[in-house]
Design a protein around this motif. Structure first.
Motif, mmCIF file in Angstrom:
data_model
loop_
_atom_site.group_PDB
_atom_site.id
_atom_site.type_symbol
_atom_site.label_atom_id
_atom_site.label_comp_id
_atom_site.label_asym_id
_atom_site.label_seq_id
_atom_site.Cartn_x
_atom_site.Cartn_y
_atom_site.Cartn_z
ATOM 1 N N GLY A 1 0.824 -1.207 0.000
ATOM 2 C CA GLY A 1 0.000 0.000 0.000
ATOM 3 C C GLY A 1 0.851 1.247 0.000
ATOM 4 N N LEU A 2 1.956 1.216 0.775
ATOM 5 C CA LEU A 2 2.856 2.371 0.802
ATOM 6 C C LEU A 2 3.486 2.591 -0.563
ATOM 7 N N ALA A 3 3.854 1.495 -1.247
ATOM 8 C CA ALA A 3 4.411 1.647 -2.594
ATOM 9 C C ALA A 3 3.388 2.311 -3.507
ATOM 10 N N GLY A 4 2.106 1.939 -3.349
ATOM 11 C CA GLY A 4 1.063 2.602 -4.127
ATOM 12 C C GLY A 4 0.982 4.080 -3.825
ATOM 13 N N LEU A 5 1.121 4.429 -2.541
ATOM 14 C CA LEU A 5 1.093 5.850 -2.177
ATOM 15 C C LEU A 5 2.265 6.601 -2.800
ATOM 16 N N TYR A 6 3.442 5.952 -2.872
ATOM 17 C CA TYR A 6 4.584 6.610 -3.514
ATOM 18 C C TYR A 6 4.288 6.873 -4.982
ATOM 19 N N VAL A 7 3.584 5.937 -5.633
ATOM 20 C CA VAL A 7 3.221 6.172 -7.028
ATOM 21 C C VAL A 7 2.323 7.393 -7.135
ATOM 22 N N PHE A 8 1.411 7.557 -6.160
ATOM 23 C CA PHE A 8 0.558 8.738 -6.211
ATOM 24 C C PHE A 8 1.339 10.017 -5.990
ATOM 25 N N ALA A 9 2.487 9.929 -5.295
ATOM 26 C CA ALA A 9 3.351 11.101 -5.148
ATOM 27 C C ALA A 9 4.296 11.222 -6.333
ATOM 28 N N LEU A 10 4.033 10.466 -7.405
ATOM 29 C CA LEU A 10 4.810 10.524 -8.653
ATOM 30 C C LEU A 10 6.265 10.162 -8.440
ATOM 31 N N ALA A 11 6.515 9.163 -7.604
ATOM 32 C CA ALA A 11 7.882 8.687 -7.402
ATOM 33 C C ALA A 11 7.921 7.207 -7.758
ATOM 34 N N ASP A 12 7.925 6.927 -9.065
ATOM 35 C CA ASP A 12 7.809 5.537 -9.511
ATOM 36 C C ASP A 12 8.993 4.702 -9.055
ATOM 37 N N PHE A 13 10.190 5.292 -9.226
ATOM 38 C CA PHE A 13 11.389 4.507 -8.927
ATOM 39 C C PHE A 13 11.458 4.163 -7.447
ATOM 40 N N VAL A 14 11.068 5.111 -6.590
ATOM 41 C CA VAL A 14 11.078 4.832 -5.160
ATOM 42 C C VAL A 14 10.076 3.735 -4.826
ATOM 43 N N ALA A 15 8.942 3.743 -5.526
ATOM 44 C CA ALA A 15 7.942 2.708 -5.268
ATOM 45 C C ALA A 15 8.489 1.323 -5.607
ATOM 46 N N ILE A 16 9.152 1.225 -6.771
ATOM 47 C CA ILE A 16 9.705 -0.073 -7.154
ATOM 48 C C ILE A 16 10.799 -0.493 -6.178
ATOM 49 N N THR A 17 11.642 0.487 -5.789
ATOM 50 C CA THR A 17 12.687 0.159 -4.822
ATOM 51 C C THR A 17 12.088 -0.326 -3.517
ATOM 52 N N GLN A 18 11.009 0.318 -3.111
ATOM 53 C CA GLN A 18 10.322 -0.107 -1.886
ATOM 54 C C GLN A 18 9.910 -1.568 -1.989
ATOM 55 N N ILE A 19 9.307 -1.933 -3.135
ATOM 56 C CA ILE A 19 8.855 -3.318 -3.281
ATOM 57 C C ILE A 19 10.045 -4.268 -3.278
ATOM 58 N N VAL A 20 11.111 -3.905 -4.039
ATOM 59 C CA VAL A 20 12.235 -4.831 -4.161
ATOM 60 C C VAL A 20 12.944 -4.991 -2.818
ATOM 61 N N ILE A 21 13.260 -3.857 -2.168
ATOM 62 C CA ILE A 21 14.076 -3.954 -0.957
ATOM 63 C C ILE A 21 13.245 -4.379 0.239
ATOM 64 N N TYR A 22 12.118 -3.706 0.477
ATOM 65 C CA TYR A 22 11.345 -4.038 1.673
ATOM 66 C C TYR A 22 10.711 -5.415 1.559
#
Lengths: 182, 101
Positions: free
Chosen positions: A41-62
């Motif tokens: 859900g947090l990765a989805g929220l990052y996408v809404f803040a227009l930070a795609d790369f951070v969202a993917i990093t969140q999924i991969v690392i976390y």
């Protein structure tokens, strides 16, 4: 109310409800697996803040790294802690946890009142950046510029973090080693 | 465009839940999960403000660094938890009450 806002609310509700479940359940396994949902859900929220790369990093690392690590540690360590946790049969917030719940609620109140006092959408630098067109649009490609900045402007912190990661790797391996002597 | 206030309130709620977990839980792993929640709330703030800095990517870059630091923290903390379990046969923070053996 546009579709984006509705989707944002859905995502935020998913994150917060699963986080509440993580905090309130007595079953450690369930809480760890529900933490997956919170992180997605947090990765989805990052996408809404227009930070795609951070969202993917969140999924991969976390999700890929940290949660697997937590599951390992938890399976290696506590069989009887698990049993004790379950036999307690906690209520949603038991009497013992009341002070911490009050503390968390009061802190939440302080934070929210602070946010409404600051009024972040009317901050000066944000108004400036909106006026100068220095904000992300939903149609922008965000990753290219991030990569260039990471290799030029933020090279020193990047290298520092890489050295720190190596130290952490060595340190964690050393700490969790089976000690023969001493 | 979702306003900044929405993000900040979501992140404040996450932070409070994490704070509750850190204070209330009787299990070191759950305390660690609470710390992760707090870190994620901070990262959400960084990312939300980073939307207003297209040129330098300040917020997003430091969100990435924060994620990496969180991973490092977790690795070391879990190694410590394993050691504590080996010595005390429990990972309840209240029952770990001596510095040397």
């Amino acid at each position: 109310m546009s579709l984006t806002v509705i989707l944002f609310y859905v995502m935020a509700a998913l994150t917060l409800v699963s986080a509440l479940f993580v905090a309130s359940t007595g079953n450690l396994v369930r809480s760890v697996f529900m933490f997956f949902v919170t992180l997605f859900g947090l990765a989805g929220l990052y996408v809404f803040a227009l930070a795609d790369f951070v969202a993917i990093t969140q999924i991969v690392i976390y999700v890929g790294g940290i949660l697997v690590l937590i599951l390992f540690a938890f399976m290696l360590s506590n069989k009887e802690t698990l049993g004790r946790l379950q036999e307690k049969g906690q209520a949603f917030i038991g009497f013992n946890n009341l002070p911490s719940a009050i503390l968390a609620l009061l802190f939440f109140g302080v934070l929210v009142s602070m946010i409404f006092k600051v009024m972040p959408d009317q901050l000066e630098w944000i108004a400036n950046s909106v006026a100068n067109g220095n904000t992300f649009k939903a149609t922008d490609t965000t990753t290219n510029n991030l990569g260039i900045n990471l290799m030029t402007r933020y090279l020193l912190p990047f290298e520092a973090v890489s050295i720190l990661l190596m130290m952490v790797l060595v340190g964690a391996a050393h700490l969790s080693r089976k000690e023969s002597g001493a | 465009m979702i306003s900044l206030t929405h993000f900040l309130i979501t992140s404040a709620a996450l932070f409070s839940i994490g704070l509750y977990m850190v204070v209330a839980k009787k299990n070191a792993i759950q305390v660690l999960i609470g710390i992760e929640l707090i870190l994620n709330a901070a990262i959400l703030n960084l990312v939300a403000f980073g939307r207003y800095d297209k040129l330098n990517n300040n917020g997003q870059t430091f969100a990435l660094f924060a994620i990496v630091l969180a991973a490092a923290t977790t690795a070391v903390a879990l190694a410590i938890i394993l050691n504590v379990y080996r010595k005390y046969k429990t990972i309840e923070p209240d029952s770990i009450n001596q510095l040397k053996d």
